[in-house]
Design a protein around this motif. Structure first.
Motif, PDB file in Angstrom:
ATOM      1  N   MET A   1      67.720  12.869  70.891  1.00 14.33           N
ATOM      2  CA  MET A   1      68.044  13.930  71.846  1.00 14.33           C
ATOM      3  C   MET A   1      67.921  13.474  73.280  1.00 14.33           C
ATOM      4  SD  MET A   1      66.647  17.430  70.159  1.00 14.33           S
ATOM      5  CE  MET A   1      67.184  17.922  68.543  1.00 14.33           C
ATOM      6  N   ASP A   2      67.663  12.207  73.500  1.00 15.14           N
ATOM      7  CA  ASP A   2      67.656  11.689  74.862  1.00 15.14           C
ATOM      8  C   ASP A   2      69.056  11.741  75.442  1.00 15.14           C
ATOM      9  OD1 ASP A   2      65.259   8.998  75.404  1.00 15.14           O
ATOM     10  OD2 ASP A   2      65.028  11.141  75.230  1.00 15.14           O
ATOM     11  N   THR A   3      69.163  11.973  76.718  1.00 19.05           N
ATOM     12  CA  THR A   3      70.427  11.903  77.421  1.00 19.05           C
ATOM     13  C   THR A   3      70.180  11.143  78.704  1.00 19.05           C
ATOM     14  OG1 THR A   3      70.218  13.833  78.865  1.00 19.05           O
ATOM     15  CG2 THR A   3      70.873  14.265  76.589  1.00 19.05           C
ATOM     16  N   ASN A   4      71.249  10.879  79.419  1.00 21.09           N
ATOM     17  CA  ASN A   4      71.096  10.180  80.688  1.00 21.09           C
ATOM     18  C   ASN A   4      70.887  11.145  81.845  1.00 21.09           C
ATOM     19  OD1 ASN A   4      71.381   7.548  79.681  1.00 21.09           O
ATOM     20  ND2 ASN A   4      73.590   7.831  79.505  1.00 21.09           N
ATOM     21  N   ASN A   5      70.778  12.410  81.539  1.00 18.22           N
ATOM     22  CA  ASN A   5      70.634  13.415  82.588  1.00 18.22           C
ATOM     23  C   ASN A   5      69.180  13.789  82.769  1.00 18.22           C
ATOM     24  OD1 ASN A   5      73.489  13.650  82.869  1.00 18.22           O
ATOM     25  ND2 ASN A   5      73.527  14.966  81.045  1.00 18.22           N
ATOM     26  N   SER A   6      68.773  13.982  84.008  1.00 23.20           N
ATOM     27  CA  SER A   6      67.432  14.486  84.286  1.00 23.20           C
ATOM     28  C   SER A   6      67.360  15.936  83.854  1.00 23.20           C
ATOM     29  CB  SER A   6      67.111  14.359  85.779  1.00 23.20           C
ATOM     30  OG  SER A   6      67.129  13.015  86.176  1.00 23.20           O
ATOM     31  N   PRO A   7      66.178  16.422  83.495  1.00 28.98           N
ATOM     32  CA  PRO A   7      66.080  17.817  83.075  1.00 28.98           C
ATOM     33  C   PRO A   7      66.366  18.760  84.231  1.00 28.98           C
ATOM     34  CG  PRO A   7      63.905  16.855  83.357  1.00 28.98           C
ATOM     35  CD  PRO A   7      64.878  15.739  83.479  1.00 28.98           C
ATOM     36  N   THR A  24      52.151  19.685  85.701  1.00 27.17           N
ATOM     37  CA  THR A  24      52.821  20.475  86.735  1.00 27.17           C
ATOM     38  C   THR A  24      52.767  19.782  88.086  1.00 27.17           C
ATOM     39  OG1 THR A  24      52.325  22.531  85.579  1.00 27.17           O
ATOM     40  CG2 THR A  24      52.804  22.688  87.925  1.00 27.17           C
ATOM     41  N   ARG A  25      51.601  19.210  88.427  1.00 24.08           N
ATOM     42  CA  ARG A  25      51.473  18.499  89.710  1.00 24.08           C
ATOM     43  C   ARG A  25      52.405  17.297  89.773  1.00 24.08           C
ATOM     44  NH1 ARG A  25      46.566  16.421  89.258  1.00 24.08           N
ATOM     45  NH2 ARG A  25      47.348  14.332  88.872  1.00 24.08           N
ATOM     46  N   LEU A  26      52.475  16.546  88.696  1.00 27.72           N
ATOM     47  CA  LEU A  26      53.344  15.368  88.681  1.00 27.72           C
ATOM     48  C   LEU A  26      54.816  15.768  88.758  1.00 27.72           C
ATOM     49  CD1 LEU A  26      51.528  13.178  86.007  1.00 27.72           C
ATOM     50  CD2 LEU A  26      51.585  12.812  88.480  1.00 27.72           C
ATOM     51  N   LEU A  27      55.193  16.846  88.088  1.00 31.08           N
ATOM     52  CA  LEU A  27      56.574  17.328  88.172  1.00 31.08           C
ATOM     53  C   LEU A  27      56.904  17.755  89.597  1.00 31.08           C
ATOM     54  CD1 LEU A  27      56.748  19.432  84.887  1.00 31.08           C
ATOM     55  CD2 LEU A  27      57.908  17.252  85.323  1.00 31.08           C
ATOM     56  N   THR A  28      55.949  18.418  90.241  1.00 33.88           N
ATOM     57  CA  THR A  28      56.147  18.843  91.627  1.00 33.88           C
ATOM     58  C   THR A  28      56.341  17.627  92.526  1.00 33.88           C
ATOM     59  OG1 THR A  28      54.813  20.833  91.295  1.00 33.88           O
ATOM     60  CG2 THR A  28      55.129  20.094  93.571  1.00 33.88           C
ATOM     61  N   GLU A  29      55.515  16.606  92.331  1.00 31.81           N
ATOM     62  CA  GLU A  29      55.631  15.391  93.149  1.00 31.81           C
ATOM     63  C   GLU A  29      56.964  14.695  92.949  1.00 31.81           C
ATOM     64  OE1 GLU A  29      52.249  13.070  91.985  1.00 31.81           O
ATOM     65  OE2 GLU A  29      50.811  14.329  93.099  1.00 31.81           O
ATOM     66  N   ARG A  30      57.534  14.816  91.749  1.00 31.54           N
ATOM     67  CA  ARG A  30      58.820  14.197  91.458  1.00 31.54           C
ATOM     68  C   ARG A  30      59.999  15.081  91.867  1.00 31.54           C
ATOM     69  NH1 ARG A  30      59.267  10.581  86.628  1.00 31.54           N
ATOM     70  NH2 ARG A  30      57.310   9.448  86.484  1.00 31.54           N
ATOM     71  N   GLY A  31      59.706  16.290  92.307  1.00 36.98           N
ATOM     72  CA  GLY A  31      60.772  17.205  92.698  1.00 36.98           C
ATOM     73  C   GLY A  31      61.520  17.785  91.518  1.00 36.98           C
ATOM     74  N   VAL A  32      60.854  17.875  90.350  1.00 39.52           N
ATOM     75  CA  VAL A  32      61.484  18.396  89.142  1.00 39.52           C
ATOM     76  C   VAL A  32      61.228  19.899  89.033  1.00 39.52           C
ATOM     77  CG1 VAL A  32      61.551  18.290  86.622  1.00 39.52           C
ATOM     78  CG2 VAL A  32      61.212  16.195  87.950  1.00 39.52           C
ATOM     79  N   ASP A  33      62.278  20.663  88.860  1.00 40.03           N
ATOM     80  CA  ASP A  33      62.141  22.111  88.695  1.00 40.03           C
ATOM     81  C   ASP A  33      61.367  22.393  87.407  1.00 40.03           C
ATOM     82  OD1 ASP A  33      62.444  24.843  89.026  1.00 40.03           O
ATOM     83  OD2 ASP A  33      64.424  24.890  88.079  1.00 40.03           O
ATOM     84  N   HIS A  34      60.435  23.319  87.463  1.00 41.55           N
ATOM     85  CA  HIS A  34      59.630  23.601  86.290  1.00 41.55           C
ATOM     86  C   HIS A  34      59.113  25.027  86.300  1.00 41.55           C
ATOM     87  CE1 HIS A  34      56.901  22.128  89.452  1.00 41.55           C
ATOM     88  NE2 HIS A  34      56.028  22.994  88.956  1.00 41.55           N
ATOM     89  N   ARG A  35      58.731  25.479  85.123  1.00 42.40           N
ATOM     90  CA  ARG A  35      58.105  26.783  84.951  1.00 42.40           C
ATOM     91  C   ARG A  35      56.720  26.590  84.350  1.00 42.40           C
ATOM     92  NH1 ARG A  35      62.540  30.913  82.204  1.00 42.40           N
ATOM     93  NH2 ARG A  35      63.297  31.814  84.171  1.00 42.40           N
ATOM     94  N   VAL A  36      55.763  27.364  84.824  1.00 43.89           N
ATOM     95  CA  VAL A  36      54.405  27.332  84.303  1.00 43.89           C
ATOM     96  C   VAL A  36      54.205  28.561  83.424  1.00 43.89           C
ATOM     97  CG1 VAL A  36      51.966  27.357  84.883  1.00 43.89           C
ATOM     98  CG2 VAL A  36      53.565  26.080  86.318  1.00 43.89           C
TER      99      VAL A  36
END
Length: 283
Positions: A1-7, A24-36
């Motif tokens: 299920m891997d793809t070349n697209n970022s989530p 969550t902190r690491l996702l924030t640092e990477r600029g990745v949209d996320h839900r908690v």
């Protein structure tokens, strides 16, 4: 299920807990949209309330998510956990989730049953199979024991290769955001195993007072846990879990952290030094 697209969006269950908030902190640092995901919801990420025990709350948090961090509370090894997380993984698949990482435990038959069941409905699952967390001594159920100076536990003084949660969160974040981790089982430990007596010496040196290990009965452990506000059924579950996995079966170290991150796992001594610095600065 891997793809070349970022989530597009990562859903972090247990997002306010020990591992979840690090992810969550690491996702924030990477600029990745996320839900908690949490029982009360999370206003900052626009997440409605989520409850493992209420399947009618699942669809709302999964909507728009294409990667999921599965962290079951209170523990994946407890009765009913495997069925619940598998049902959730099935629902996530229906929502088009492409990546999934499951927090699991070493030497826990029920947790490994959950791994198998979730993988059956989501073959690309990444399993994060961990030894006991080092941070349990500074952020969770061992804190009162460290403060009191006595590690009173219903287990023998066996060696355990405690893993640093910062390592676990880093591996989880990679699995959720990058290719190359689908289907992997990362069994993660620290670089060496320490007995509780040895752990007490390391903690005592940092805390400035002796911390000694003492073996107690299950009844004594449950009573002491209740005095700390831990529900009796949770304390009984923890005692059973301790007795099951802290019997020497998990003493051997693994290279899971290094295989995933390309660097050695952090040692217990490094964790304690950092925790002491954090306490000195104030949380």
């Amino acid at each position: 299920m891997d793809t070349n697209n970022s989530p597009q969006r990562v859903l972090v269950t247990g997002g306010t807990g020990m591992t979840g908030r690090r992810v969550t902190r690491l996702l924030t640092e990477r600029g990745v949209d996320h839900r908690v995901a949490s029982r009360s919801g999370h206003q900052e990420s626009g997440t409605p309330p989520f409850d493992w025990g209420s399947p009618d709350t699942w669809d709302a948090v999964l909507d728009g998510s294409d990667a999921v961090y599965l962290c079951y509370h209170p523990d994946l090894a407890l009765p009913g956990a495997a069925e619940t997380v598998t049902a959730f993984a099935t629902r996530a698949t229906e929502h088009g989730v492409r990546r999934m990482a499951l927090l699991s435990g070493r030497g826990e038959p029920e947790a490994q049953r959950a791994e198998e069941q979730v993988r059956a409905v989501f073959p690309g699952l990444t399993v994060l199979r961990c030894s006991f967390f080092a941070q349990n001594f500074s952020e969770h159920f061992f804190v009162p024991a460290v403060l009191s100076g006595t590690l009173a536990l219903p287990v023998a003084d066996v060696p355990e290769p405690f893993v640093d949660l910062d390592d676990v969160a880093e591996v989880a974040t990679l699995a959720l955001t990058e290719d190359g981790h689908a289907g992997e089982v990362y069994e993660m430990t620290g670089p060496r195993a320490l007995t509780f007596t040895e752990v007490g010496k390391v903690l005592g040196a940092a805390a400035g007072h002796p911390v000694e290990y003492r073996r107690v009965s299950v009844e004594e452990f449950v009573a002491a846990s209740a005095a700390q506000g831990i529900p009796e059924e949770v304390a009984q579950g923890l005692a059973a879990l301790f007795g099951e996995v802290l019997d020497g079966r998990n003493t051997a170290t693994t290279g899971g952290v290094e295989r995933a991150l390309g660097r050695p796992a952090r040692s217990f001594e490094e964790y304690v030094a950092d925790a002491a610095k954090t306490d000195a600065r104030g949380r």
